[in-house]
Design a protein around this motif. Structure first.
Motif, PDB file in Angstrom:
ATOM      1  N   GLU A   1      33.840  -0.570  59.061  1.00 17.37           N
ATOM      2  CA  GLU A   1      33.261  -1.675  59.836  1.00 17.37           C
ATOM      3  C   GLU A   1      33.099  -2.929  58.982  1.00 17.37           C
ATOM      4  OE1 GLU A   1      32.827  -1.866  63.119  1.00 17.37           O
ATOM      5  OE2 GLU A   1      33.706   0.127  63.209  1.00 17.37           O
TER       6      GLU A   1
ATOM      7  N   PRO B   1      37.309 -12.515  67.938  1.00 16.53           N
ATOM      8  CA  PRO B   1      36.698 -12.228  66.631  1.00 16.53           C
ATOM      9  C   PRO B   1      35.175 -12.166  66.676  1.00 16.53           C
ATOM     10  CG  PRO B   1      38.429 -13.853  66.378  1.00 16.53           C
ATOM     11  CD  PRO B   1      38.238 -13.632  67.855  1.00 16.53           C
TER      12      PRO B   1
ATOM     13  N   SER C   1      30.769  -4.671  65.400  1.00 16.90           N
ATOM     14  CA  SER C   1      30.614  -4.041  64.083  1.00 16.90           C
ATOM     15  C   SER C   1      29.171  -4.080  63.621  1.00 16.90           C
ATOM     16  CB  SER C   1      31.507  -4.730  63.052  1.00 16.90           C
ATOM     17  OG  SER C   1      32.844  -4.383  63.267  1.00 16.90           O
TER      18      SER C   1
ATOM     19  N   GLU D   1      38.033 -10.162  60.104  1.00 16.57           N
ATOM     20  CA  GLU D   1      37.858 -11.056  61.254  1.00 16.57           C
ATOM     21  C   GLU D   1      37.292 -12.401  60.808  1.00 16.57           C
ATOM     22  OE1 GLU D   1      38.905 -10.756  64.284  1.00 16.57           O
ATOM     23  OE2 GLU D   1      39.565  -8.687  64.096  1.00 16.57           O
ATOM     24  N   LEU D   2      36.331 -12.377  59.901  1.00 15.03           N
ATOM     25  CA  LEU D   2      35.766 -13.627  59.388  1.00 15.03           C
ATOM     26  C   LEU D   2      36.826 -14.450  58.661  1.00 15.03           C
ATOM     27  CD1 LEU D   2      32.316 -12.379  58.086  1.00 15.03           C
ATOM     28  CD2 LEU D   2      32.711 -13.955  59.987  1.00 15.03           C
TER      29      LEU D   2
ATOM     30  N   ARG E   1      34.162  -8.876  68.142  1.00 13.53           N
ATOM     31  CA  ARG E   1      34.433  -7.778  67.203  1.00 13.53           C
ATOM     32  C   ARG E   1      33.373  -7.730  66.115  1.00 13.53           C
ATOM     33  NH1 ARG E   1      34.455  -3.542  65.654  1.00 13.53           N
ATOM     34  NH2 ARG E   1      35.978  -2.569  64.331  1.00 13.53           N
ATOM     35  N   ILE E   2      32.946  -8.906  65.647  1.00  8.69           N
ATOM     36  CA  ILE E   2      31.908  -8.961  64.614  1.00  8.69           C
ATOM     37  C   ILE E   2      30.585  -8.436  65.169  1.00  8.69           C
ATOM     38  CG2 ILE E   2      30.521 -10.548  63.211  1.00  8.69           C
ATOM     39  CD1 ILE E   2      33.165 -12.221  62.953  1.00  8.69           C
ATOM     40  N   ARG E   3      30.240  -8.835  66.392  1.00  5.44           N
ATOM     41  CA  ARG E   3      29.001  -8.336  67.008  1.00  5.44           C
ATOM     42  C   ARG E   3      29.060  -6.821  67.193  1.00  5.44           C
ATOM     43  NH1 ARG E   3      30.003 -12.824  70.325  1.00  5.44           N
ATOM     44  NH2 ARG E   3      28.707 -14.570  69.702  1.00  5.44           N
TER      45      ARG E   3
ATOM     46  N   VAL F   1      35.012  -6.457  59.737  1.00  4.39           N
ATOM     47  CA  VAL F   1      34.262  -7.718  59.904  1.00  4.39           C
ATOM     48  C   VAL F   1      34.748  -8.768  58.913  1.00  4.39           C
ATOM     49  CG1 VAL F   1      31.987  -8.726  59.459  1.00  4.39           C
ATOM     50  CG2 VAL F   1      32.211  -6.824  61.008  1.00  4.39           C
TER      51      VAL F   1
END
Length: 66
Positions: free
Chosen positions: A49, A15, A22, A56-57, A18-20, A53
Motif C-alpha cells: 500500500e 489517483p 490505501s 500515485e503521488l 487510490r490514495i484514500r 501510494v
C-alpha cells in the motif's frame, strides 16, 4: 522501471481515490498489530500500500509539472 498494465481496457483509477483507499487500508492494519508487531501478511500489505501510494503521488506530481 514501469509496471506493465495488466488490465489496459479498464479506466485508470483516480489517483486521489487510490490514495484514500490505501490510507484506509493502512489504518485498518492497526488492528493487526500484536505483541510482536505486524504479521508477515500485514507487513506485506503495508509495504504494498505504501508503494502504491508513493507511485500515485509521483505520477500526480509528474502530470502537474508538465
Amino acid at each position: 522501471m514501469r509496471k506493465e498494465d495488466l488490465f489496459p481496457d479498464l479506466a485508470p483509477v483516480d489517483p486521489a481515490q487510490r490514495i484514500r483507499s490505501s490510507a484506509t487500508k493502512i489504518r485498518s492494519l492497526r488492528s493487526q498489530v500484536g505483541h510482536e508487531g505486524l504479521s508477515p501478511s500485514a507487513a506485506r500489505t503495508l509495504i504494498d500500500e505504501l508503494t502504491t501510494v508513493l507511485e500515485e503521488l509521483a505520477k500526480t506530481l509528474d502530470t502537474r509539472e508538465r
